[in-house]
Design an enzyme around this catalytic site. Structure first.
Site, PDB file in Angstrom:
ATOM      1  N   CYS A  83       1.695  -0.950   0.138  1.00 13.24           N
ATOM      2  CA  CYS A  83      -0.477  -0.017   0.253  1.00 13.24           C
ATOM      3  C   CYS A  83       0.894   0.972  -0.437  1.00 13.24           C
ATOM      4  O   CYS A  83       1.754   1.697  -1.091  1.00 13.24           O
ATOM      5  CB  CYS A  83      -1.121   0.536   1.328  1.00 13.24           C
ATOM      6  SG  CYS A  83      -2.445   1.167   0.846  1.00 13.24           S
ATOM      7  N   TYR A  84       0.413   2.139   1.221  1.00  9.81           N
ATOM      8  CA  TYR A  84       1.847   3.159   1.415  1.00  9.81           C
ATOM      9  C   TYR A  84       3.472   2.343   1.113  1.00  9.81           C
ATOM     10  O   TYR A  84       3.899   4.046   0.367  1.00  9.81           O
ATOM     11  CB  TYR A  84       1.764   3.941   2.370  1.00  9.81           C
ATOM     12  CG  TYR A  84       2.626   5.158   2.500  1.00  9.81           C
ATOM     13  CD1 TYR A  84       1.990   6.531   1.854  1.00  9.81           C
ATOM     14  CD2 TYR A  84       3.993   5.111   2.981  1.00  9.81           C
ATOM     15  CE1 TYR A  84       3.093   7.763   1.776  1.00  9.81           C
ATOM     16  CE2 TYR A  84       4.412   5.996   3.386  1.00  9.81           C
ATOM     17  CZ  TYR A  84       4.333   7.476   2.518  1.00  9.81           C
ATOM     18  OH  TYR A  84       4.797   8.489   2.696  1.00  9.81           O
ATOM     19  N   HIS A 171      -3.788  -5.400  -0.081  1.00  8.08           N
ATOM     20  CA  HIS A 171      -3.288  -5.407   1.463  1.00  8.08           C
ATOM     21  C   HIS A 171      -3.442  -7.319   2.072  1.00  8.08           C
ATOM     22  O   HIS A 171      -4.486  -7.953   2.210  1.00  8.08           O
ATOM     23  CB  HIS A 171      -3.748  -5.314   2.967  1.00  8.08           C
ATOM     24  CG  HIS A 171      -3.193  -3.612   2.860  1.00  8.08           C
ATOM     25  ND1 HIS A 171      -2.535  -3.015   3.430  1.00  8.08           N
ATOM     26  CD2 HIS A 171      -4.058  -2.482   2.415  1.00  8.08           C
ATOM     27  CE1 HIS A 171      -2.552  -1.978   3.419  1.00  8.08           C
ATOM     28  NE2 HIS A 171      -3.739  -1.286   2.863  1.00  8.08           N
ATOM     29  N   SER A 225      -1.131 -13.274  38.488  1.00 11.49           N
ATOM     30  CA  SER A 225      -2.776 -12.961  38.300  1.00 11.49           C
ATOM     31  C   SER A 225      -3.826 -14.260  38.026  1.00 11.49           C
ATOM     32  O   SER A 225      -4.586 -13.891  37.964  1.00 11.49           O
ATOM     33  CB  SER A 225      -2.730 -12.137  37.043  1.00 11.49           C
ATOM     34  OG  SER A 225      -2.808 -12.743  35.686  1.00 11.49           O
ATOM     35  N   GLY A 226      -3.117 -15.637  37.412  1.00  7.76           N
ATOM     36  CA  GLY A 226      -3.734 -16.694  36.670  1.00  7.76           C
ATOM     37  C   GLY A 226      -4.392 -16.637  35.658  1.00  7.76           C
ATOM     38  O   GLY A 226      -4.900 -17.203  34.866  1.00  7.76           O
ATOM     39  N   GLY A 227      -4.217 -14.940  34.514  1.00  7.82           N
ATOM     40  CA  GLY A 227      -4.452 -14.731  33.493  1.00  7.82           C
ATOM     41  C   GLY A 227      -3.075 -15.000  32.709  1.00  7.82           C
ATOM     42  O   GLY A 227      -2.125 -16.399  33.056  1.00  7.82           O
ATOM     43  N   VAL A 228      -3.133 -14.985  31.067  1.00 10.30           N
ATOM     44  CA  VAL A 228      -2.583 -16.306  30.232  1.00 10.30           C
ATOM     45  C   VAL A 228      -1.386 -15.496  30.191  1.00 10.30           C
ATOM     46  O   VAL A 228      -0.428 -16.067  30.421  1.00 10.30           O
ATOM     47  CB  VAL A 228      -2.685 -16.315  28.507  1.00 10.30           C
ATOM     48  CG1 VAL A 228      -2.291 -17.013  27.926  1.00 10.30           C
ATOM     49  CG2 VAL A 228      -4.455 -16.857  28.950  1.00 10.30           C
ATOM     50  N   ASP A 229      -1.161 -15.199  29.656  1.00  9.35           N
ATOM     51  CA  ASP A 229       0.090 -13.991  30.088  1.00  9.35           C
ATOM     52  C   ASP A 229       0.880 -13.693  30.940  1.00  9.35           C
ATOM     53  O   ASP A 229       2.118 -14.522  30.975  1.00  9.35           O
ATOM     54  CB  ASP A 229       0.400 -12.437  29.696  1.00  9.35           C
ATOM     55  CG  ASP A 229      -0.293 -12.068  28.418  1.00  9.35           C
ATOM     56  OD1 ASP A 229      -1.079 -12.840  27.740  1.00  9.35           O
ATOM     57  OD2 ASP A 229      -0.717 -11.128  28.369  1.00  9.35           O
ATOM     58  N   SER A 230       0.389 -14.387  32.527  1.00  7.47           N
ATOM     59  CA  SER A 230       1.281 -14.216  33.348  1.00  7.47           C
ATOM     60  C   SER A 230       1.609 -15.991  33.892  1.00  7.47           C
ATOM     61  O   SER A 230       2.544 -16.134  34.336  1.00  7.47           O
ATOM     62  CB  SER A 230       0.444 -13.329  35.051  1.00  7.47           C
ATOM     63  OG  SER A 230      -0.278 -14.084  34.961  1.00  7.47           O
ATOM     64  N   SER A 231       0.301 -16.788  33.850  1.00  3.90           N
ATOM     65  CA  SER A 231       0.793 -18.267  33.821  1.00  3.90           C
ATOM     66  C   SER A 231       1.697 -18.332  33.039  1.00  3.90           C
ATOM     67  O   SER A 231       2.716 -19.760  33.180  1.00  3.90           O
ATOM     68  CB  SER A 231      -0.565 -18.294  33.592  1.00  3.90           C
ATOM     69  OG  SER A 231      -1.282 -18.621  34.429  1.00  3.90           O
ATOM     70  N   LYS A 368       0.126 -12.521  21.352  1.00  2.00           N
ATOM     71  CA  LYS A 368      -1.251 -13.361  22.783  1.00  2.00           C
ATOM     72  C   LYS A 368      -0.676 -14.170  21.849  1.00  2.00           C
ATOM     73  O   LYS A 368      -1.199 -15.572  22.360  1.00  2.00           O
ATOM     74  CB  LYS A 368      -2.498 -12.468  22.473  1.00  2.00           C
ATOM     75  CG  LYS A 368      -3.211 -13.728  23.748  1.00  2.00           C
ATOM     76  CD  LYS A 368      -2.803 -12.211  24.575  1.00  2.00           C
ATOM     77  CE  LYS A 368      -3.766 -12.667  25.729  1.00  2.00           C
ATOM     78  NZ  LYS A 368      -3.545 -11.899  27.065  1.00  2.00           N
TER      79      LYS A 368
END
Ligand code: XMP
Length: 512
Positions: A83-84, A171, A225-231, A368
């Site tokens: 594109c650009y 694109h 925290s139990g979230g995906v990233d910190s786990s 992610k």
């Protein structure tokens, strides 16, 4: 091992992250760098396997538009302009870029010259591509040839095979471009010579080795925290430094049903110091009498830090504080002037009173979906790796008004039933986030021969790709009916269930 690398030069396009993700889907490592930070000397010193120019919001003729040192085309590294980026390549090398007679926006029938390596023999003569431009390349630079066109654009793609320079006005990274991923893959493998050496197994190996080298015999502290990233981070650090990792899991008491125990179960067996702090009473105390959503968030964030610091003090000085920062948090837009790097915090800010020397962020180059893939590679259970997004403040922002133990119990049970019904029926798979909200409203109902005056629960389920906009999920009535019947039947304190049918905007996904 070190990977072959593609440098994605960001000119401020809206799809810059998408390009990078697609390149990695092809098994090739890449980094997004704002165009202002690129120097030809730097590229010569450590030449990447290839370069991709992103799109951008401007016209190449504006003085304020991003430009690029023409020498970049002389260093022998293949370039794909999008594109650009395509217009910039044409303009910089002496072609002509003009205002198109009509803008092309959206799905556009595009005719391909299959002798171009990007397209290849398996492609049909024409297919849909995704366009978004008002300027176009009207004349290719010397040595180039047009290899695709549309009804409007004579040069929807161009190439200079000898110099390994390619460009597409459309694109290829956007899903709507048919065969787009194949085009990118062909550029990476057939033009840049990439072999696809970026796999999660090899990344895990490299990351573990690098963490060991950096940490040495030091101690590492992590807020889990139990979230995906910190786990996933905890799992990675566990493999790298074992018992020199202390993971503090602050259970604020606002997690969903059984969730705190699931996190504990997932980490109990690992050779690390796992500390679970059951701090529900402290948090409830802090929130007593509070019904304003922003005050709730602020207090929970502060208390999270307080509890974490209190625990950390018991351990004393550590060498490293680990953070679950991921790549989307740190990619800066090429259009932005500020070199601000955000730190990712699930719940609050950085602790001020924890004694540590350095911060480590081993996930900082991962998207992610790659974090999830890494979690699977490291052996984390599915219920952790595929945990849907859950706000740091948890159920506290899904209870409208003041939070009490009783309300938390009601919401937890109703939420668990809703999720179970969606999952059992298979409907959950197409939904990105789903949960129950306890409204602060009571209404009259009848149960048996008795009048009731109980709470209304709202069910929320949305489909979204970016969480910035969202649509309500079109759940089949029979599934909604079963969930509602079970909730009023099994959860005391609820006599009415409603389904939220608003989109975002104007509503948000959460109710607070
Ligand atoms: P909204 O409600 O703004 O939510 O449409 C968009 C996404 O962000 C999540 N969310 C939060 N996440 N802390 C978080 O970590 C918060 O305070 C917070 N508020 C909303 C929400 O669950 C959704 O995925």
């Amino acid at each position: 091992m070190s990977y072959q690398k593609i440098t994605v030069i960001d000119f401020g396009g809206q799809y810059n992250q998408l390009i990078a993700r697609r390149v990695r889907e092809c098994g090739v490592y890449c980094e997004v760098v704002p165009y202002r930070k690129i120097t030809v000397d730097g590229l010569k010193k450590e030449p990447p396997a290839g370069i991709i120019f992103t799109g951008g919001p401007n016209s190449v003729y504006l003085e304020t538009s991003p430009h690029i040192d023409p020498e970049i085309f002389e260093i022998g590294v293949p370039v794909l302009g999008i594109c650009y980026g395509a217009q910039l390549m044409a303009y910089t090398l002496g072609g002509r870029v003009s205002t198109a007679p009509t803008s092309e926006y959206g799905k556009t029938e595009t005719f391909y010259d299959k002798k171009c390596v990007l397209f290849g023999d398996e492609m049909p003569d024409s297919a849909v591509s995704w366009m978004s431009h008002t300027d176009y390349i009207s004349e290719v630079p010397e040595g180039f040839e047009a290899v695709a066109h549309t009804a409007v654009s004579p040069v929807a793609a161009m190439q200079n095979v000898r110099r390994k320079l390619y460009a597409t006005q459309f694109h290829p990274e956007v899903n709507h471009t048919e065969f787009g991923l194949k085009m990118l893959d062909s550029f990476l493998k057939n033009v840049c010579g990439c072999t696809g050496d970026w796999t999660m197994e090899s990344y895990a190996e490299t990351a573990i080795r690098e963490i060991r080298e950096r940490v040495g015999g030091g101690k590492v502290l992590l807020a889990l925290s139990g979230g995906v990233d910190s786990s996933v981070l905890a799992a990675l650090l566990a493999k790298a430094v074992g018992s020199r990792l202390t993971a503090i899991f602050v259970d604020h008491g606002f997690m969903r049903k059984n969730e705190g125990d699931e996190v504990e179960a997932a980490f109990r067996g690992w050779d690390i110091n796992f500390v679970r702090v059951n701090a529900a009473a402290r948090f409830l105390n802090k929130l007593e009498g509070i019904s304003d959503p922003e005050t709730k968030r602020k207090r929970i964030g502060e208390e999270f830090i307080n509890v974490f610091e209190d625990e950390a003090k018991k351990i004393g000085r550590v060498d490293f504080l680990a953070q679950g920062t991921i790549y989307p948090d740190i990619i800066e837009s090429g259009a932005g002037d500020a070199a601000v790097i955000k730190s990712h915090h699930n719940v609050g800010g950085l602790p001020e009173h924890v004694d540590f020397k350095e911060i480590i962020e081993p996930l900082r180059m991962l998207f992610k979906d790659e974090v999830r893939a890494l979690g699977t590679t490291l052996g984390l259970p599915e219920n952790i790796v595929w945990r849907p997004p859950f706000p740091g403040p948890g159920l506290a922002i899904r209870i409208i008004g003041e939070i009490t133990v009783e309300k938390l119990e009601i919401l937890r049970d109703a939420d668990a039933i809703f999720r179970e019904e969606l999952e059992k029926s298979g409907v959950a798979r197409g939904i990105n986030q789903y949960f129950a909200v306890l409204t602060n409203m009571r209404s009259v109902g009848v149960m048996g021969d008795f009048r009731t005056y109980d709470y209304t629960v709202a069910l929320r389920a949305v489909t979204t790709t970016d969480f910035m906009t969202a649509d309500f999920a079109k759940i089949p009535y029979d599934v909604l009916e079963r969930a509602a019947a079970r909730i009023v039947g099994e959860v005391r304190g609820i006599n009415r269930v409603v389904y939220d049918v608003t989109t975002k905007p104007p509503a948000t996904i959460e109710w607070e």
